[in-house]
Design a protein around this motif. Structure first.
Motif, mmCIF file in Angstrom:
data_model
loop_
_atom_site.group_PDB
_atom_site.id
_atom_site.type_symbol
_atom_site.label_atom_id
_atom_site.label_comp_id
_atom_site.label_asym_id
_atom_site.label_seq_id
_atom_site.Cartn_x
_atom_site.Cartn_y
_atom_site.Cartn_z
ATOM 1 N N ARG A 141 -2.880 -3.125 2.298
ATOM 2 C CA ARG A 141 -2.304 -3.692 1.558
ATOM 3 C C ARG A 141 -2.725 -3.264 0.036
ATOM 4 O O ARG A 141 -2.649 -2.599 -0.937
ATOM 5 C CB ARG A 141 -1.124 -4.977 1.677
ATOM 6 N N GLN A 142 -4.278 -4.072 0.206
ATOM 7 C CA GLN A 142 -4.728 -3.765 -1.509
ATOM 8 C C GLN A 142 -6.159 -2.638 -1.628
ATOM 9 O O GLN A 142 -6.342 -2.737 -3.168
ATOM 10 C CB GLN A 142 -5.554 -4.790 -1.381
ATOM 11 N N ILE A 143 -5.776 -2.272 -1.193
ATOM 12 C CA ILE A 143 -6.824 -0.875 -1.069
ATOM 13 C C ILE A 143 -6.615 0.051 -0.544
ATOM 14 O O ILE A 143 -6.243 1.445 -1.364
ATOM 15 C CB ILE A 143 -8.803 -1.516 0.201
ATOM 16 N N PHE A 144 -5.362 0.564 -0.075
ATOM 17 C CA PHE A 144 -4.699 1.587 0.873
ATOM 18 C C PHE A 144 -3.693 2.299 -0.352
ATOM 19 O O PHE A 144 -3.702 3.475 -0.245
ATOM 20 C CB PHE A 144 -5.208 1.820 1.766
ATOM 21 N N PHE A 145 -3.118 1.318 -0.084
ATOM 22 C CA PHE A 145 -1.794 1.484 -0.860
ATOM 23 C C PHE A 145 -1.410 1.457 -2.089
ATOM 24 O O PHE A 145 -2.824 0.335 -2.683
ATOM 25 C CB PHE A 145 0.085 0.886 -0.400
ATOM 26 N N SER A 146 -1.293 2.308 -2.942
ATOM 27 C CA SER A 146 -1.102 1.621 -4.665
ATOM 28 C C SER A 146 -0.051 0.833 -4.962
ATOM 29 O O SER A 146 0.844 0.580 -3.822
ATOM 30 C CB SER A 146 -0.310 3.534 -5.111
ATOM 31 N N SER A 147 -0.089 0.376 -6.487
ATOM 32 C CA SER A 147 0.494 0.080 -6.710
ATOM 33 C C SER A 147 2.129 -0.272 -6.633
ATOM 34 O O SER A 147 2.923 -0.583 -6.829
ATOM 35 C CB SER A 147 0.332 -0.896 -7.604
#
Length: 468
Positions: A141-147
């Motif tokens: 959630r916090q590192i791989f996927f973009s905001s």
């Protein structure tokens, strides 16, 4: 007074007080997740803030060290972050490959590079400052996927419907996993190294145990899709890196596509480059001299004063200088409030950019009214502003130690402005065909009259629209 108090005191002097107050409250009381890779548009929406003022506040916060600004190259398919850097200079490859989507992409600044903000460790330590210690799904959630990927709050429950196995491996560690393969397309994917293995599970179920080994390393090379039968699989995974890895085995079906297909607006590199606060704060610290980054759509607005030489002769250097300076001040303010940015001034001319044609047209209409007011205040028509607008692809480049733009779109916009008469805004077909522009013209009762023109350096005739 603590260091954090000093930083926020400085930030209040530089940015919108309401935006700064909201940022400070989140820093003091928000969750760790709230302070990692902040989506500025989502933040502004949550706190009912003006988007431009919020962008400016985070830019100032990054400049003084309260936040860290990151530029993330995204996969347009899954929304994964393919690479991240502290500035745009890190976007230095001609092609980026997404292992999860098995596709390569040429980076563009429109939707493939996002800008996010993470609280500085000197202000507050959060879990994402040590990403290898995040729980596996929090890493995704916090590192791989973009905001820009709008993941649900209950990601664990949503992911559980398609997850066959989640594995956590320390450096050099090996895992043996037994699982039942369904008759569907299955992906083994690690978000740390972006390693992937695709398995097309089809055919008659088998009672025999099938075996598969996967070695996760930094030197990822795309693998061919394997074909296996439904039934028991003994999977061996080895971590050949110096970091913890997080491979998962999941079903790549409609549920996965739906999960990753939920998107929300995010701050793109294009939008930031057309932001006046960004250009004022960061100036030349944007691109390397040899970088050429593509933008698929950017709107250019050129202005110039007709008869400015005669103006200096007529009213004298001092009075003319004051008038021209007043005109520049008004144009800069209008451009900034319409989410645009001044790229440069050349003599009495202005070159500005906007992320969309409607903002450029709204800016031009306001400029025209402002010049009429300035002339009325001085009792004579000294400021005769010519305006031209065009939209299209271009390259973001570094020219003469400033972030600039290059390409035929820029040339056409400049040539269109050269044809303009005072008080008549000239645009191209690409601009007036924009749906938001049509609405602006309709709401303001503005008619457009078209004609064909030959422009210097352009092989074909260009349809020009006069807005009067």
């Amino acid at each position: 007074m603590s260091e954090v108090d000093v930083l926020f005191a400085a930030l209040r002097q530089a940015a919108d007080p309401q935006a700064v107050e909201c940022i400070e409250q989140v820093v003091m009381h928000g969750s760790d997740r709230d302070l990692n890779r902040i989506n500025v548009f989502a933040f502004a929406d949550t706190h009912h803030l003006d988007e431009e003022k919020t962008i400016a506040a985070f830019l100032h916060a990054a400049r003084i060290g309260t936040f860290e600004m990151t530029w993330n190259v995204l996969c347009p398919g899954c929304g994964g972050v393919l690479e991240t850097g502290a500035n745009l200079k890190a976007v230095d490859r001609g092609t980026y490959h997404c292992a999860l989507c098995a596709a390569g992409y040429e980076p563009t600044l429109d939707e493939m590079v996002e800008v996010t903000f993470t609280v500085s460790p000197r202000v507050r330590r959060i879990a994402a400052h040590e990403p290898d210690r995040l729980p596996p799904l929090e890493y995704y959630r916090q590192i791989f996927f973009s905001s820009g990927v709008d993941l649900p709050e209950n990601l664990e429950a949503s992911f559980a419907r398609i997850l066959l196995e989640m594995i956590e491996l320390d450096p050099g560690e090996k895992a043996f996993v037994s699982l039942q393969l369904p008759a569907q397309f299955v992906i083994i994917f690690d978000a740390v190294t972006h390693s992937a293995q695709f398995i097309d599970v089809k055919g008659e179920p088998t009672d025999e145990r099938q075996n598969l080994s996967m070695f996760i390393s930094r030197d990822y090379a795309p693998n061919e899709t394997l074909t296996l039968r439904p039934g028991l699989l003994r999977l061996t995974i080895e971590n050949h890196t110096d970091r913890r890895v997080l491979p998962n085995v999941c079903i790549a079906g409609e549920q996965l596509h739906d999960l990753l297909g939920r998107r929300r607006p995010f701050l793109t590199a294009k939008r930031l480059l057309t932001n006046q606060s960004f250009r004022d704060i960061y100036r030349t610290d944007t691109l390397d001299i040899d970088q050429r980054l593509r933008i698929t759509s950017l709107t250019f607005l050129f202005t110039d004063l007709r008869g400015s030489t005669a103006l200096y002769e007529r009213v004298g250097d001092l009075a003319a200088f004051d008038l021209v300076r007043a005109h520049f001040k008004v144009l800069h303010e209008i451009i900034a409030t319409e989410s645009g940015a001044v790229v440069k001034t050349i003599g009495d001319a202005v070159m500005a950019t906007f992320s969309s044609p409607d903002r450029a047209v709204a800016s031009a209409l306001r400029m025209r009214e402002a010049m009429l007011r300035l002339n009325a205040e001085h009792g004579r028509e000294d400021l005769l502003l010519k305006i031209g607008i065009h939209e299209g692809p271009c390259l973001a480049v570094n020219l003469n130690d400033r972030q600039d733009y290059f390409g035929q779109t820029v040339n056409i916009a400049s040539r269109v402005q050269g044809l303009a008469d005072p008080y008549v805004i000239l645009t191209t077909e690409a601009v007036v065909e924009n749906a938001q522009v049509s609405e602006i013209l309709r709401n303001n009762g503005i008619a457009s009259v078209s004609r064909m023109e030959e422009l210097q350096g352009v092989e074909r005739e260009v349809k020009i629209f006069a807005l009067s």
